[in-house]
Design a protein around this motif. Structure first.
Motif, PDB file in Angstrom:
ATOM      1  N   ASP A 130       0.966  -1.277  -0.224  1.00 23.76           N
ATOM      2  CA  ASP A 130       0.544   0.085  -0.081  1.00 23.76           C
ATOM      3  C   ASP A 130       0.921   1.227  -0.421  1.00 23.76           C
ATOM      4  O   ASP A 130       1.464   1.740   1.135  1.00 23.76           O
ATOM      5  CB  ASP A 130      -0.566  -0.198   1.485  1.00 23.76           C
ATOM      6  CG  ASP A 130      -1.545   1.525   1.626  1.00 23.76           C
ATOM      7  OD1 ASP A 130      -1.241   2.224   0.475  1.00 23.76           O
ATOM      8  OD2 ASP A 130      -2.739   1.314   2.899  1.00 23.76           O
ATOM      9  N   PRO A 131       1.239   1.479  -1.020  1.00 26.75           N
ATOM     10  CA  PRO A 131       2.101   3.154  -0.890  1.00 26.75           C
ATOM     11  C   PRO A 131       1.691   4.435  -0.531  1.00 26.75           C
ATOM     12  O   PRO A 131       1.969   5.290  -0.041  1.00 26.75           O
ATOM     13  CB  PRO A 131       1.822   3.354  -2.531  1.00 26.75           C
ATOM     14  CG  PRO A 131       0.770   3.133  -3.399  1.00 26.75           C
ATOM     15  CD  PRO A 131       0.273   1.596  -2.370  1.00 26.75           C
ATOM     16  N   CYS A 132       0.472   4.679  -0.368  1.00 26.39           N
ATOM     17  CA  CYS A 132      -0.080   5.747   0.602  1.00 26.39           C
ATOM     18  C   CYS A 132       0.542   5.179   1.833  1.00 26.39           C
ATOM     19  O   CYS A 132       0.629   6.313   2.221  1.00 26.39           O
ATOM     20  CB  CYS A 132      -1.481   5.603   0.581  1.00 26.39           C
ATOM     21  SG  CYS A 132      -2.080   5.802  -1.467  1.00 26.39           S
ATOM     22  N   HIS A 133      -0.121   4.237   2.197  1.00 29.35           N
ATOM     23  CA  HIS A 133       0.547   4.271   3.862  1.00 29.35           C
ATOM     24  C   HIS A 133       1.729   3.839   3.960  1.00 29.35           C
ATOM     25  O   HIS A 133       1.999   3.366   5.715  1.00 29.35           O
ATOM     26  CB  HIS A 133      -0.601   3.617   4.884  1.00 29.35           C
ATOM     27  CG  HIS A 133      -1.785   4.325   3.815  1.00 29.35           C
ATOM     28  ND1 HIS A 133      -2.828   3.937   3.725  1.00 29.35           N
ATOM     29  CD2 HIS A 133      -2.603   4.786   5.196  1.00 29.35           C
ATOM     30  CE1 HIS A 133      -3.973   4.076   3.178  1.00 29.35           C
ATOM     31  NE2 HIS A 133      -3.283   5.364   4.340  1.00 29.35           N
ATOM     32  N   ALA A 134       2.311   3.664   3.183  1.00 28.09           N
ATOM     33  CA  ALA A 134       3.893   2.795   3.078  1.00 28.09           C
ATOM     34  C   ALA A 134       3.757   1.711   3.827  1.00 28.09           C
ATOM     35  O   ALA A 134       4.246   0.600   4.343  1.00 28.09           O
ATOM     36  CB  ALA A 134       5.425   3.002   3.686  1.00 28.09           C
ATOM     37  N   MET A 135       2.835   0.664   3.650  1.00 27.07           N
ATOM     38  CA  MET A 135       2.302  -0.038   4.450  1.00 27.07           C
ATOM     39  C   MET A 135       2.409  -1.809   3.790  1.00 27.07           C
ATOM     40  O   MET A 135       1.965  -2.379   2.771  1.00 27.07           O
ATOM     41  CB  MET A 135       0.812  -0.631   5.119  1.00 27.07           C
ATOM     42  CG  MET A 135       0.659  -1.250   6.271  1.00 27.07           C
ATOM     43  SD  MET A 135       1.517  -1.428   7.609  1.00 27.07           S
ATOM     44  CE  MET A 135       1.197   0.258   7.974  1.00 27.07           C
ATOM     45  N   LEU A 136       3.006  -3.005   4.668  1.00 24.43           N
ATOM     46  CA  LEU A 136       3.022  -4.006   2.908  1.00 24.43           C
ATOM     47  C   LEU A 136       1.689  -4.787   4.075  1.00 24.43           C
ATOM     48  O   LEU A 136       1.787  -5.369   5.392  1.00 24.43           O
ATOM     49  CB  LEU A 136       4.291  -5.301   3.342  1.00 24.43           C
ATOM     50  CG  LEU A 136       5.515  -4.102   3.266  1.00 24.43           C
ATOM     51  CD1 LEU A 136       6.998  -5.112   3.613  1.00 24.43           C
ATOM     52  CD2 LEU A 136       5.708  -4.076   1.044  1.00 24.43           C
ATOM     53  N   HIS A 137       1.026  -6.109   3.032  1.00 23.32           N
ATOM     54  CA  HIS A 137      -0.253  -6.651   3.150  1.00 23.32           C
ATOM     55  C   HIS A 137       0.551  -8.189   2.773  1.00 23.32           C
ATOM     56  O   HIS A 137       0.950  -8.529   1.982  1.00 23.32           O
ATOM     57  CB  HIS A 137      -0.987  -6.373   3.257  1.00 23.32           C
ATOM     58  CG  HIS A 137      -1.645  -5.320   3.607  1.00 23.32           C
ATOM     59  ND1 HIS A 137      -2.390  -4.723   4.643  1.00 23.32           N
ATOM     60  CD2 HIS A 137      -1.290  -4.194   2.594  1.00 23.32           C
ATOM     61  CE1 HIS A 137      -2.573  -3.917   4.660  1.00 23.32           C
ATOM     62  NE2 HIS A 137      -2.021  -3.285   3.651  1.00 23.32           N
ATOM     63  N   ALA A 138       0.775  -9.426   4.001  1.00 23.91           N
ATOM     64  CA  ALA A 138       1.534 -10.836   3.578  1.00 23.91           C
ATOM     65  C   ALA A 138       0.741 -11.626   3.867  1.00 23.91           C
ATOM     66  O   ALA A 138      -0.608 -11.425   5.366  1.00 23.91           O
ATOM     67  CB  ALA A 138       2.913 -10.661   4.044  1.00 23.91           C
ATOM     68  N   VAL A 139      -0.330 -12.264   3.198  1.00 21.29           N
ATOM     69  CA  VAL A 139      -0.744 -14.141   4.121  1.00 21.29           C
ATOM     70  C   VAL A 139      -0.189 -14.480   4.128  1.00 21.29           C
ATOM     71  O   VAL A 139       1.309 -15.042   3.876  1.00 21.29           O
ATOM     72  CB  VAL A 139      -1.138 -13.949   2.300  1.00 21.29           C
ATOM     73  CG1 VAL A 139      -2.837 -13.928   1.648  1.00 21.29           C
ATOM     74  CG2 VAL A 139      -0.578 -14.579   1.372  1.00 21.29           C
ATOM     75  N   LEU A 140      -0.592 -15.670   5.511  1.00 22.37           N
ATOM     76  CA  LEU A 140       0.203 -16.255   6.636  1.00 22.37           C
ATOM     77  C   LEU A 140      -0.580 -18.041   5.710  1.00 22.37           C
ATOM     78  O   LEU A 140      -1.161 -18.010   6.290  1.00 22.37           O
ATOM     79  CB  LEU A 140      -0.001 -16.078   7.788  1.00 22.37           C
ATOM     80  CG  LEU A 140       0.687 -15.071   7.928  1.00 22.37           C
ATOM     81  CD1 LEU A 140       0.875 -14.741   9.768  1.00 22.37           C
ATOM     82  CD2 LEU A 140       1.746 -14.442   7.713  1.00 22.37           C
ATOM     83  N   GLU A 141       0.149 -18.065   4.822  1.00 24.08           N
ATOM     84  CA  GLU A 141      -0.677 -19.382   3.786  1.00 24.08           C
ATOM     85  C   GLU A 141       0.263 -20.164   5.287  1.00 24.08           C
ATOM     86  O   GLU A 141       0.547 -21.528   4.986  1.00 24.08           O
ATOM     87  CB  GLU A 141      -0.169 -19.526   3.038  1.00 24.08           C
ATOM     88  CG  GLU A 141      -0.508 -20.646   2.347  1.00 24.08           C
ATOM     89  CD  GLU A 141       0.118 -20.897   0.163  1.00 24.08           C
ATOM     90  OE1 GLU A 141       0.005 -21.975  -0.422  1.00 24.08           O
ATOM     91  OE2 GLU A 141       1.465 -20.043   0.178  1.00 24.08           O
ATOM     92  N   GLU A 142      -1.488 -21.069   6.065  1.00 22.71           N
ATOM     93  CA  GLU A 142      -1.555 -22.154   7.163  1.00 22.71           C
ATOM     94  C   GLU A 142      -3.116 -22.489   6.463  1.00 22.71           C
ATOM     95  O   GLU A 142      -3.658 -21.295   6.176  1.00 22.71           O
ATOM     96  CB  GLU A 142      -1.233 -21.665   8.918  1.00 22.71           C
ATOM     97  CG  GLU A 142      -0.110 -21.254   8.971  1.00 22.71           C
ATOM     98  CD  GLU A 142       0.172 -20.295   9.674  1.00 22.71           C
ATOM     99  OE1 GLU A 142       1.160 -21.018  10.930  1.00 22.71           O
ATOM    100  OE2 GLU A 142      -0.517 -19.633  10.920  1.00 22.71           O
ATOM    101  N   ASP A 143      -3.558 -23.368   7.630  1.00 23.13           N
ATOM    102  CA  ASP A 143      -4.882 -24.194   7.179  1.00 23.13           C
ATOM    103  C   ASP A 143      -6.396 -23.494   7.300  1.00 23.13           C
ATOM    104  O   ASP A 143      -6.910 -22.817   7.416  1.00 23.13           O
ATOM    105  CB  ASP A 143      -5.232 -25.894   8.024  1.00 23.13           C
ATOM    106  CG  ASP A 143      -3.734 -26.772   7.718  1.00 23.13           C
ATOM    107  OD1 ASP A 143      -3.800 -26.395   6.489  1.00 23.13           O
ATOM    108  OD2 ASP A 143      -3.696 -27.326   8.036  1.00 23.13           O
ATOM    109  N   ILE A 144      -5.501 -23.130   9.060  1.00 22.24           N
ATOM    110  CA  ILE A 144      -6.494 -21.795   9.242  1.00 22.24           C
ATOM    111  C   ILE A 144      -5.684 -20.329   9.083  1.00 22.24           C
ATOM    112  O   ILE A 144      -4.559 -19.787   9.942  1.00 22.24           O
ATOM    113  CB  ILE A 144      -6.621 -21.053  10.707  1.00 22.24           C
ATOM    114  CG1 ILE A 144      -7.381 -22.960  11.422  1.00 22.24           C
ATOM    115  CG2 ILE A 144      -7.516 -20.497  11.354  1.00 22.24           C
ATOM    116  CD1 ILE A 144      -7.726 -23.512  12.503  1.00 22.24           C
ATOM    117  N   GLY A 145      -6.185 -20.109   7.752  1.00 23.85           N
ATOM    118  CA  GLY A 145      -5.219 -18.990   7.218  1.00 23.85           C
ATOM    119  C   GLY A 145      -5.478 -16.860   8.176  1.00 23.85           C
ATOM    120  O   GLY A 145      -6.820 -17.165   8.618  1.00 23.85           O
TER     121      GLY A 145
END
Length: 348
Positions: free
Chosen positions: A52-67
Motif C-alpha cells: 500500500d504505497p499511500c501508507h507505506a504498509m505491506l500486507h502478507a498472507v500467512l499460508e496456513e490451514d487457518i489462514g
C-alpha cells in the motif's frame, strides 16, 4: 543491457515452506542486480506480499490451514496487525488503489475475502467484512483488481473459471458480475493486466499455457482469446507446473515461469495487446521458480526459486525483451514472492 543510470531499490521477499528461516525479508538491489538482505521478520508462511504505497504498509498472507493476513510497516517493524483471512491456505493478497480494503484469495477452500484497513493502512477488523465462497473443489488463486478499481477478478484453479466481481468502494462488498470459463484442465492461476487496460494475460498452471484476453472496462467483461504454450517443448514428459506471469512496465513483453522445466518464458505482445509471440525460454538459474517480478523501470527481473532457496537476477533488454543473467544469486530460505519497490535517490 547494464545501464548504470538504473536506480537502486528495495526487494521485499516472501517465503513459504517447511524449512528453517522462513520469514519476510527486505533486501536492497542496485543496477547490477546485486541483492543484500537488510532485515528479516520471522513470520509463519508469508507466501505472498502486496504494498500500500499511500501508507507505506505491506500486507502478507500467512499460508496456513487457518489462514491469516498481516499488515506490516515497510521497515518490517514489529508494530503489525493480523486478522483471519476468512479461509484456508491463503495464497494471494491485493490492495485496492483507492479504497481502504485488501482482498485475499484462499486456495484451500476457494474463498475470496475482503478486509478493511484503517487510516494508517493496517487491517482494522479481526475478520473479513465479506467472505465469498465458490463451488465444491474451488481453489481461489488470485484476486486481480481491474485498473479502474471497479472490479475484482478471482482466478479459480479448481473450477477452470475466472469469477468477475463488481466492487462497491463505499460498502466494501463484492457482487458477482460474471464468470468466465476456460477449457477444462487448464487450471487458471494468475492474471495480469496490460498497462493499456484493454487486455489481460492469464497463466494456466496445469496446461502450462498463457491466454491473451480482451478486457472491456466499461462492461467488466473478460473475453479469452489466443492461447500459447509457455514451455519450449510442450510435449516434454517432465512434470511441469506454470506459476507466475508479469507484463513489463512498457507493455511490450510478458514473462512467465515454469516449475519443473525451471525456466522463464519471454513473449512479445503483438496485435495491440491481443496476442503473444514467443521470444525465448531461458533457465531460471535455480529450482521451482514460484514468482518473478520486474523492477519499476523494467530493467531488471528477479526470480524466486523456492526449492533451491535462491533469488536470481536478470538484466532485461527493453527492445527485445530478452534476459541475461545478472549478479550472483541471493540465498534465501524457500522464496515464494517478490515485490520490488523503487527508492528515490537521497536529496543532495
Amino acid at each position: 543491457m547494464n545501464d548504470v543510470s538504473q536506480t537502486s531499490g528495495r526487494l521485499i521477499i516472501g517465503s513459504s515452506g517447511p524449512v528453517p528461516g522462513v520469514a519476510l525479508h527486505s533486501a536492497r538491489y542496485d543496477a547490477s542486480g546485486t541483492l543484500a538482505i537488510e532485515r528479516s521478520l520471522p513470520l509463519a508462511e508469508p507466501s505472498y506480499v502486496a504494498f500500500d504505497p499511500c501508507h507505506a504498509m505491506l500486507h502478507a498472507v500467512l499460508e496456513e490451514d487457518i489462514g491469516r493476513v498481516a499488515s506490516i510497516p515497510l521497515d518490517l517493524g514489529e508494530q503489525r496487525a493480523e486478522a483471519a483471512s476468512g479461509g484456508a491456505l491463503p495464497c494471494h493478497v491485493a490492495v485496492h488503489p483507492d479504497a481502504p480494503y485488501v482482498f485475499v484469495a484462499n486456495y484451500g477452500d476457494g474463498v475470496l475475502s475482503v478486509l478493511p484497513t484503517g487510516e494508517d493502512g493496517r487491517i482494522t477488523s479481526s475478520s473479513p467484512v465479506q467472505a465469498v465462497g465458490h463451488e465444491s473443489g474451488s481453489h481461489a488463486h488470485m484476486a486481480a483488481i481491474s485498473p479502474d478499481g471497479r472490479f475484482v477478478l478471482c482466478t479459480d484453479l479448481g473450477a477452470d473459471r475466472v469469477h468477475v466481481y463488481a466492487f462497491d468502494t463505499v460498502s466494501g462488498r463484492l457482487d458477482l458480475h460474471g464468470t468466465v470459463a476456460v477449457p477444462d484442465g487448464r487450471g487458471p492461476r494468475h492474471l495480469v493486466f496490460h498497462p493499456s487496460g484493454r487486455h489481460a494475460y492469464l497463466i494456466n498452471e496445469l496446461s502450462c499455457t498463457l491466454i491473451a484476453c480482451a478486457w472491456d472496462a466499461a462492461s467488466g467483461r473478460l473475453e479469452p482469446g489466443a492461447e500459447v504454450p509457455t514451455r519450449r517443448d510442450a510435449g516434454s514428459p517432465v512434470a511441469n507446473f506454470s506459476a507466475a506471469v508479469r507484463v513489463s512496465p512498457d507493455g511490450r513483453h510478458v514473462y512467465s515461469t515454469d516449475r519443473g522445466d525451471d525456466a522463464i518464458a519471454v513473449h512479445a505482445v503483438t496485435g495491440g495487446g491481443a496476442a503473444l509471440e514467443r521470444v525465448e525460454v531461458v533457465a531460471c538459474g535455480g529450482a521451482w521458480p514460484r514468482d518473478i517480478a520486474l523492477t519499476p523501470d523494467g530493467r531488471l527481473l528477479f526470480c524466486a526459486n523456492q526449492r533451491s532457496h535462491t533469488v536470481t537476477a536478470f538484466h532485461r533488454d527493453p527492445e527485445t525483451g530478452r534476459l541475461a543473467a545478472a549478479a550472483t544469486a541471493l540465498a534465501v530460505p524457500a522464496p515464494s514472492a517478490l515485490l520490488p519497490l523503487h527508492l528515490a535517490p537521497a536529496p543532495l
